[in-house]
Design a protein around this motif. Structure first.
Motif, PDB file in Angstrom:
ATOM      1  N   MET A   1       0.829  -1.196   0.000  1.00  0.00           N
ATOM      2  CA  MET A   1       0.000   0.000   0.000  1.00  0.00           C
ATOM      3  C   MET A   1       0.861   1.241   0.000  1.00  0.00           C
ATOM      4  O   MET A   1       0.388   2.296  -0.338  1.00  0.00           O
ATOM      5  N   GLY A   2       2.066   1.246   0.406  1.00  0.00           N
ATOM      6  CA  GLY A   2       2.911   2.432   0.348  1.00  0.00           C
ATOM      7  C   GLY A   2       2.404   3.557   1.212  1.00  0.00           C
ATOM      8  O   GLY A   2       1.641   3.373   2.135  1.00  0.00           O
ATOM      9  N   ASN A   3       2.802   4.770   0.875  1.00  0.00           N
ATOM     10  CA  ASN A   3       2.418   5.954   1.630  1.00  0.00           C
ATOM     11  C   ASN A   3       1.261   6.636   0.909  1.00  0.00           C
ATOM     12  O   ASN A   3       1.445   7.607   0.208  1.00  0.00           O
ATOM     13  N   THR A   4       0.047   6.107   1.064  1.00  0.00           N
ATOM     14  CA  THR A   4      -1.081   6.620   0.297  1.00  0.00           C
ATOM     15  C   THR A   4      -2.044   7.482   1.094  1.00  0.00           C
ATOM     16  O   THR A   4      -2.957   8.037   0.526  1.00  0.00           O
ATOM     17  N   ALA A   5      -1.873   7.583   2.397  1.00  0.00           N
ATOM     18  CA  ALA A   5      -2.780   8.409   3.191  1.00  0.00           C
ATOM     19  C   ALA A   5      -2.285   9.846   3.188  1.00  0.00           C
ATOM     20  O   ALA A   5      -1.149  10.121   3.549  1.00  0.00           O
ATOM     21  N   GLY A   6      -3.153  10.766   2.762  1.00  0.00           N
ATOM     22  CA  GLY A   6      -2.783  12.172   2.738  1.00  0.00           C
ATOM     23  C   GLY A   6      -2.760  12.780   4.126  1.00  0.00           C
ATOM     24  O   GLY A   6      -1.779  13.375   4.536  1.00  0.00           O
ATOM     25  N   ARG A   7      -3.856  12.609   4.852  1.00  0.00           N
ATOM     26  CA  ARG A   7      -3.957  13.105   6.220  1.00  0.00           C
ATOM     27  C   ARG A   7      -4.704  12.075   7.041  1.00  0.00           C
ATOM     28  O   ARG A   7      -5.579  11.385   6.532  1.00  0.00           O
ATOM     29  N   ALA A   8      -4.393  12.009   8.302  1.00  0.00           N
ATOM     30  CA  ALA A   8      -5.088  11.067   9.176  1.00  0.00           C
ATOM     31  C   ALA A   8      -5.157  11.632  10.580  1.00  0.00           C
ATOM     32  O   ALA A   8      -4.253  12.341  11.016  1.00  0.00           O
ATOM     33  N   ARG A   9      -6.239  11.318  11.273  1.00  0.00           N
ATOM     34  CA  ARG A   9      -6.399  11.709  12.667  1.00  0.00           C
ATOM     35  C   ARG A   9      -7.031  10.547  13.409  1.00  0.00           C
ATOM     36  O   ARG A   9      -7.909   9.858  12.887  1.00  0.00           O
ATOM     37  N   LEU A  10      -6.588  10.325  14.625  1.00  0.00           N
ATOM     38  CA  LEU A  10      -7.139   9.283  15.474  1.00  0.00           C
ATOM     39  C   LEU A  10      -7.892   9.950  16.608  1.00  0.00           C
ATOM     40  O   LEU A  10      -7.418  10.927  17.190  1.00  0.00           O
ATOM     41  N   LEU A  11      -9.070   9.427  16.908  1.00  0.00           N
ATOM     42  CA  LEU A  11      -9.922  10.017  17.924  1.00  0.00           C
ATOM     43  C   LEU A  11     -10.494   8.914  18.796  1.00  0.00           C
ATOM     44  O   LEU A  11     -10.854   7.848  18.294  1.00  0.00           O
ATOM     45  N   SER A  12     -10.570   9.136  20.077  1.00  0.00           N
ATOM     46  CA  SER A  12     -11.208   8.193  20.993  1.00  0.00           C
ATOM     47  C   SER A  12     -12.678   8.543  21.111  1.00  0.00           C
ATOM     48  O   SER A  12     -13.026   9.709  21.318  1.00  0.00           O
ATOM     49  N   VAL A  13     -13.529   7.537  20.960  1.00  0.00           N
ATOM     50  CA  VAL A  13     -14.972   7.749  21.103  1.00  0.00           C
ATOM     51  C   VAL A  13     -15.531   6.659  22.002  1.00  0.00           C
ATOM     52  O   VAL A  13     -14.955   5.575  22.126  1.00  0.00           O
ATOM     53  N   LEU A  14     -16.662   6.942  22.618  1.00  0.00           N
ATOM     54  CA  LEU A  14     -17.317   5.951  23.463  1.00  0.00           C
ATOM     55  C   LEU A  14     -18.024   4.938  22.583  1.00  0.00           C
ATOM     56  O   LEU A  14     -18.793   5.309  21.696  1.00  0.00           O
ATOM     57  N   GLY A  15     -17.754   3.664  22.836  1.00  0.00           N
ATOM     58  CA  GLY A  15     -18.406   2.605  22.094  1.00  0.00           C
ATOM     59  C   GLY A  15     -19.710   2.210  22.747  1.00  0.00           C
ATOM     60  O   GLY A  15     -19.920   2.437  23.933  1.00  0.00           O
ATOM     61  N   ALA A  16     -20.594   1.589  21.968  1.00  0.00           N
ATOM     62  CA  ALA A  16     -21.888   1.174  22.498  1.00  0.00           C
ATOM     63  C   ALA A  16     -21.745  -0.027  23.434  1.00  0.00           C
ATOM     64  O   ALA A  16     -22.410  -0.099  24.455  1.00  0.00           O
ATOM     65  N   LEU A  17     -20.874  -0.968  23.087  1.00  0.00           N
ATOM     66  CA  LEU A  17     -20.727  -2.174  23.886  1.00  0.00           C
ATOM     67  C   LEU A  17     -19.464  -2.185  24.729  1.00  0.00           C
ATOM     68  O   LEU A  17     -19.451  -2.732  25.824  1.00  0.00           O
ATOM     69  N   VAL A  18     -18.400  -1.628  24.198  1.00  0.00           N
ATOM     70  CA  VAL A  18     -17.143  -1.554  24.953  1.00  0.00           C
ATOM     71  C   VAL A  18     -16.901  -0.105  25.312  1.00  0.00           C
ATOM     72  O   VAL A  18     -17.497   0.789  24.730  1.00  0.00           O
ATOM     73  N   GLY A  19     -16.019   0.153  26.235  1.00  0.00           N
ATOM     74  CA  GLY A  19     -15.745   1.516  26.682  1.00  0.00           C
ATOM     75  C   GLY A  19     -15.298   2.446  25.577  1.00  0.00           C
ATOM     76  O   GLY A  19     -16.042   2.765  24.658  1.00  0.00           O
ATOM     77  N   VAL A  20     -14.075   2.849  25.603  1.00  0.00           N
ATOM     78  CA  VAL A  20     -13.530   3.793  24.637  1.00  0.00           C
ATOM     79  C   VAL A  20     -12.814   3.017  23.536  1.00  0.00           C
ATOM     80  O   VAL A  20     -12.108   2.059  23.800  1.00  0.00           O
ATOM     81  N   LEU A  21     -13.038   3.435  22.303  1.00  0.00           N
ATOM     82  CA  LEU A  21     -12.332   2.795  21.206  1.00  0.00           C
ATOM     83  C   LEU A  21     -11.770   3.843  20.265  1.00  0.00           C
ATOM     84  O   LEU A  21     -12.256   4.971  20.195  1.00  0.00           O
ATOM     85  N   GLY A  22     -10.726   3.460  19.549  1.00  0.00           N
ATOM     86  CA  GLY A  22     -10.065   4.377  18.626  1.00  0.00           C
ATOM     87  C   GLY A  22     -10.696   4.315  17.251  1.00  0.00           C
ATOM     88  O   GLY A  22     -10.942   3.238  16.708  1.00  0.00           O
ATOM     89  N   VAL A  23     -10.965   5.484  16.695  1.00  0.00           N
ATOM     90  CA  VAL A  23     -11.484   5.596  15.332  1.00  0.00           C
ATOM     91  C   VAL A  23     -10.486   6.429  14.542  1.00  0.00           C
ATOM     92  O   VAL A  23     -10.141   7.543  14.951  1.00  0.00           O
TER      93      VAL A  23
END
Length: 83
Positions: A1-23
């Protein structure tokens, strides 16, 4: 896949079944066709399992505030509406 992502951000959100998950929100370079599966595979090859985001969202742009910072409330709303 190489370096194909232009920009990316990771955010923690509350999951419905599990606590906090990374999106991860990823903006691909123009012309690249990224999928959530591609991104997850790429991360699994390079990161420890607990560091791989649980969800990947390929988006056209990362919402920004007028001062140029990432608009985290808008990303959280996008995460809730997408999944």
């Amino acid at each position: 896949m190489g370096n194909t992502a232009g920009r990316a951000r990771l955010l923690s959100v509350l999951g419905a079944l599990v606590g906090v998950l990374g999106v991860a929100f990823v903006v691909p370079h123009a012309g690249d066709a990224l999928t959530a599966v591609d991104l997850a595979d790429w991360c699994r090859e390079r990161l420890a399992g607990f560091k791989v985001p649980k969800r990947f969202e390929v988006v056209a742009e990362i919402p920004l505030l007028p001062i140029g910072k990432v608009d985290k409330p808008a990303l959280r709303a996008l995460a809730r509406s997408a999944g």
